[in-house]
Design a protein around this motif. Structure first.
Motif, mmCIF file in Angstrom:
data_model
loop_
_atom_site.group_PDB
_atom_site.id
_atom_site.type_symbol
_atom_site.label_atom_id
_atom_site.label_comp_id
_atom_site.label_asym_id
_atom_site.label_seq_id
_atom_site.Cartn_x
_atom_site.Cartn_y
_atom_site.Cartn_z
ATOM 1 N N ARG A 33 0.839 -1.207 0.000
ATOM 2 C CA ARG A 33 0.000 0.000 0.000
ATOM 3 C C ARG A 33 0.871 1.254 0.000
ATOM 4 O O ARG A 33 0.630 2.202 -0.741
ATOM 5 C CB ARG A 33 -0.917 -0.001 1.221
ATOM 6 C CG ARG A 33 -1.783 1.230 1.297
ATOM 7 C CD ARG A 33 -2.558 1.283 2.554
ATOM 8 N NE ARG A 33 -1.635 1.297 3.680
ATOM 9 C CZ ARG A 33 -1.889 1.851 4.840
ATOM 10 N NH1 ARG A 33 -3.031 2.422 5.046
ATOM 11 N NH2 ARG A 33 -1.025 1.824 5.808
ATOM 12 N N SER A 62 2.696 1.662 -3.424
ATOM 13 C CA SER A 62 1.793 2.091 -4.493
ATOM 14 C C SER A 62 1.374 3.549 -4.300
ATOM 15 O O SER A 62 1.232 4.290 -5.271
ATOM 16 C CB SER A 62 0.580 1.170 -4.589
ATOM 17 O OG SER A 62 -0.080 1.069 -3.367
ATOM 18 N N SER A 110 -11.911 0.458 -3.448
ATOM 19 C CA SER A 110 -11.939 0.081 -4.864
ATOM 20 C C SER A 110 -11.746 -1.418 -5.068
ATOM 21 O O SER A 110 -12.216 -1.977 -6.052
ATOM 22 C CB SER A 110 -10.884 0.865 -5.643
ATOM 23 O OG SER A 110 -9.602 0.495 -5.225
ATOM 24 N N GLU A 141 -9.127 4.411 0.088
ATOM 25 C CA GLU A 141 -9.622 4.396 -1.292
ATOM 26 C C GLU A 141 -9.233 3.100 -1.998
ATOM 27 O O GLU A 141 -10.027 2.521 -2.753
ATOM 28 C CB GLU A 141 -9.070 5.604 -2.052
ATOM 29 C CG GLU A 141 -9.603 5.757 -3.450
ATOM 30 C CD GLU A 141 -11.109 5.934 -3.502
ATOM 31 O OE1 GLU A 141 -11.723 5.398 -4.454
ATOM 32 O OE2 GLU A 141 -11.674 6.582 -2.604
ATOM 33 N N LEU A 142 -8.037 2.605 -1.739
ATOM 34 C CA LEU A 142 -7.588 1.339 -2.320
ATOM 35 C C LEU A 142 -8.457 0.185 -1.828
ATOM 36 O O LEU A 142 -8.910 -0.642 -2.615
ATOM 37 C CB LEU A 142 -6.116 1.096 -1.968
ATOM 38 C CG LEU A 142 -5.478 -0.179 -2.503
ATOM 39 C CD1 LEU A 142 -5.416 -0.132 -4.019
ATOM 40 C CD2 LEU A 142 -4.087 -0.338 -1.922
ATOM 41 N N PHE A 159 -5.297 7.198 0.865
ATOM 42 C CA PHE A 159 -5.008 6.307 -0.258
ATOM 43 C C PHE A 159 -5.342 4.867 0.118
ATOM 44 O O PHE A 159 -5.911 4.132 -0.684
ATOM 45 C CB PHE A 159 -3.538 6.422 -0.673
ATOM 46 C CG PHE A 159 -3.178 5.521 -1.817
ATOM 47 C CD1 PHE A 159 -3.471 5.895 -3.121
ATOM 48 C CD2 PHE A 159 -2.570 4.305 -1.591
ATOM 49 C CE1 PHE A 159 -3.149 5.060 -4.179
ATOM 50 C CE2 PHE A 159 -2.252 3.466 -2.642
ATOM 51 C CZ PHE A 159 -2.532 3.844 -3.943
#
Length: 190
Positions: free
Chosen positions: A151, A154, A178, A174-175, A171
């Motif tokens: 994580r 990325s 998604s 959101e990861l 982030f």
């Protein structure tokens, strides 16, 4: 050699550079500490006549090592020394040239700081939220560490590609959203 590694200042040495090059076929770049065994005596102190932001490149043909010396102002609080020497060791082909700004930073130093910046970003921004469960099995903890590292890496890649700073925690949320949202929607349809 197509693989290159950036070595932390604490571990950079000529022996490590030669070993990586000869046994693993890995080129390296790193900043040398003046306390490293085998550090050149003439680079330990900076002569007063050396101008600030000057650089020199040294080459050892028998070992195929390149040493780059770069003179910068010291940040010593006691003003005991006005200048200090930053020394870089690399087994990459010599990259000559300097930056076009007033600091005239050598290309070797620029490459080191660019590649080292990725590691520093990981050190400076530990995640506030982790996926590590409260479990004492070492395999579960190791897997959670790998997920957190993925994580973080990325997020760094996304922020470098978009040229903007992003929050690691946002982030990560959101990861996760998604990755799980399509499964949740698929489950509700079934």
């Amino acid at each position: 050699m197509s693989v290159s590694d950036t070595i932390d200042r604490s571990y950079t040495s000529a022996g490590l550079a030669e070993w990586l090059r000869d046994t693993k076929e890995i080129s390296m770049i790193g900043e040398l500490s003046s306390s490293t065994p085998g550090f050149p005596e003439e680079l330990r102190t900076v002569p007063e006549e050396d101008p600030v932001f000057s650089s020199n490149m040294f080459y050892e043909p028998s070992a195929d090592l390149h040493l780059c010396s770069y003179v910068v102002p010291s940040k010593c609080p006691e003003n005991c020394c006005k200048l200090k020497n930053r020394t870089f060791l690399t087994t990459l082909n010599p990259i000559l040239g300097t930056s076009k700004d007033k600091k005239k930073k050598p290309a070797v130093a620029q490459i080191y700081e660019y590649t080292k910046g990725r590691h520093e970003a990981q050190k400076q921004s530990p995640p506030q939220y982790t996926c590590k469960p409260k479990c004492y099995r070492w395999t579960t903890g190791g897997f959670a560490f790998i997920l957190d590292l993925i994580r973080m890496n990325s997020a760094i890649i996304v922020s470098m590609n978009n040229n903007k700073k992003i929050s690691m925690d946002e982030f990560g949320c959101e990861l996760a959203r998604s990755l799980t949202l399509p499964l949740i929607e698929n489950r509700s349809r079934s």
